[in-house]
Write an enzyme that holds these catalytic residues in place. Structure first.
Site, PDB file in Angstrom:
ATOM      1  N   PHE A 114      -1.094  -8.324   4.625  1.00  0.00           N
ATOM      2  CA  PHE A 114       0.266  -7.805   4.481  1.00  0.00           C
ATOM      3  C   PHE A 114       0.334  -6.426   3.820  1.00  0.00           C
ATOM      4  O   PHE A 114       1.315  -6.135   3.118  1.00  0.00           O
ATOM      5  CB  PHE A 114       1.131  -8.797   3.686  1.00  0.00           C
ATOM      6  N   CYS A 115      -0.647  -5.587   4.041  1.00  0.00           N
ATOM      7  CA  CYS A 115      -0.684  -4.264   3.396  1.00  0.00           C
ATOM      8  C   CYS A 115      -0.551  -4.386   1.879  1.00  0.00           C
ATOM      9  O   CYS A 115       0.075  -3.554   1.224  1.00  0.00           O
ATOM     10  CB  CYS A 115       0.397  -3.345   3.946  1.00  0.00           C
ATOM     11  N   ALA A 116      -1.140  -5.451   1.334  1.00  0.00           N
ATOM     12  CA  ALA A 116      -1.119  -5.683  -0.114  1.00  0.00           C
ATOM     13  C   ALA A 116      -2.460  -6.268  -0.517  1.00  0.00           C
ATOM     14  O   ALA A 116      -2.532  -7.331  -1.127  1.00  0.00           O
ATOM     15  CB  ALA A 116       0.030  -6.619  -0.484  1.00  0.00           C
TER      16      ALA A 116
ATOM     17  N   HIS B 230       0.817  -1.219   0.000  1.00  0.00           N
ATOM     18  CA  HIS B 230       0.000   0.000   0.000  1.00  0.00           C
ATOM     19  C   HIS B 230       0.851   1.269   0.000  1.00  0.00           C
ATOM     20  O   HIS B 230       0.433   2.308  -0.524  1.00  0.00           O
ATOM     21  CB  HIS B 230      -0.923   0.021   1.220  1.00  0.00           C
TER      22      HIS B 230
END
Length: 423
Positions: free
Chosen positions: A350-352, A113
């Site tokens: 995972f901020c994805a 992100h």
């Protein structure tokens, strides 16, 4: 490595050696880094703002750290090395520096992100190119996207924070140059695992975080070409970033100072420089390849366990492995590994989020990540724990709380900290 020999409590009241397989989130400090910071702190003074000995020493140490980081990253002599808080901070800084009318920013949809959201807020437009099943086809898609309209910047990850797969940076920078675009590399995951060569690989801008590179003291770096950085408005308005201030006007400094307003993080800069110096001569790649192979081979032999990859033709990867366990929520598996085996992994998206959605896993996955302190025994411990889970299920009962999965009899955090002497 700080934390070596650390023992952690288990749900059954016993303790065991901590197995840290969460380096991709935050890596512990190298012992030599902590010792260097302790050596420097007595001389902490006002950087660039005093004639006393502490100030003079601190100013010199800070600028030596900047020069050292530039050398370790293989930067051009004319590049700026700007200390930031972390990679996210660095990318937000760069997003505000893209010249008006230069074109938009292009990214893949596999990014963290931090390499997606700042571009949406910047003055330049933002386009996301859908990833293809192979790296070769992904490069062709990027080639077509860059040809469609003027592009200022191709912003790309150096290594996936989810699967660890590494992209061919020199090919990507050459591709961008053919279309008149510059390249930014998110090296938060790559830098702790591979040598960086900004000039040799044709990289225009690069960012990384100290807390992922064995220097968790609150500093990161944006390195790259001076022209955009010197022409942009200062990232922060304040002392240290100016040449002169009147009631009605201000003359801003050029160079790194322009974007480093306020009192600099001396400890963070020194820690990051020291860590990069220590990492430079080590054989990180061979060590991690052996650990990654042991883990993936072991996990893939377990029924119901699937390891993840983005590209079918990815030939290189850092020590990061993502996987799922059929029938189990990733958060529950993570809690089980910690409570019953003393193993730390990451669970979630995972901020994805776009990448996990593309992989068909909107509920997330598990991620094990290695580092300089990891051992082959750590990979074997994780495989054995997952084998036990699949064969017999967890021993403890687990509940889902607002903060995630936890043993039903989990000790309150305050009590745990008190027992560990941290409260």
């Amino acid at each position: 490595m700080l934390g070596d020999g650390l023992h952690v409590p288990l749900a059954d009241g016993t303790t065991t050696r901590s197995v840290n397989l969460d380096y991709a989130a935050t890596a512990p400090a190298l012992t030599a880094v902590a010792e260097r910071v302790a050596q420097v702190l007595p001389y902490a003074g006002s950087v660039h703002r005093g004639a006393g000995v502490p100030s003079r020493v601190a100013s010199t140490l800070y600028e030596e750290a900047r020069a050292s980081v530039g050398r370790r990253l293989g930067a051009r002599p004319t590049d700026h090395i700007i200390f930031t808080r972390n990679t996210t901070d660095a990318i937000n800084l760069l997003a505000a520096c893209i010249p008006a009318g230069a074109g938009d920013v292009v990214t893949l949809d596999v990014e963290h992100h931090a390499n997606l959201l700042p571009w949406r807020r910047g003055a330049a437009g933002h386009r996301t190119v859908p990833n293809a099943p192979t790296i070769e086809e992904t490069l062709r898609r990027l080639d077509r996207a860059l040809a469609e309209q003027p592009t200022a910047l191709l912003a790309i990850t150096g290594a996936s924070n989810v699967t660890g797969e590494v992209l061919p940076l020199a090919r990507l920078t050459a591709l961008a140059r053919r279309h008149g675009a510059r390249t930014f590399v998110d090296a938060a995951q790559l830098a702790p695992h591979r040598a960086i060569a900004i000039e040799a690989d044709g990289i225009d801008y690069l960012a990384l975080s100290g807390h992922k590179a064995y220097a968790p003291y609150g500093a990161g770096v944006l390195a790259g070409r001076a022209d955009w950085l010197d022409a942009a408005e200062p990232y922060l308005a304040g002392g240290g970033a100016v040449l002169d201030v009147t009631i009605d006007d201000v003359a801003w400094a050029d160079g790194p100072r322009r974007h480093e307003a306020g009192t600099p993080n001396l400890a963070g800069a020194v820690a990051l420089a020291t860590a990069l110096e220590l990492l430079a001569p080590t054989d990180r790649e061979g060590h991690e390849d052996a650990l990654r192979a042991a883990l993936t081979d072991g996990l893939e032999r377990i029924d119901g366990v699937e390891t993840l990859n983005i590209w079918d033709d990815a030939g290189a990867a850092i020590g990061t492995v993502a996987f799922t366990v059929a029938g189990y929520d990733p958060g529950l598996v993570s809690a089980y590994l910690s409570a019953e085996h003393g193993i730390s992994v990451r669970a979630g998206r995972f901020c994805a989020h776009p990448l996990l959605a593309r992989l068909g896993l909107p509920g997330g996955a598990l991620r094990a990540s290695f580092g300089a302190g990891s051992r082959l025994a750590d990979a074997h411990a994780l495989v054995a724990a997952i084998e036990q889970l699949v064969a017999a299920g967890p021993t403890e009962s687990y509940i889902s709380t607002a903060e995630g999965w936890a043993p039903a009899t989990a000790e309150p955090a305050e009590s745990l900290l008190s027992r560990l002497g941290l409260w």
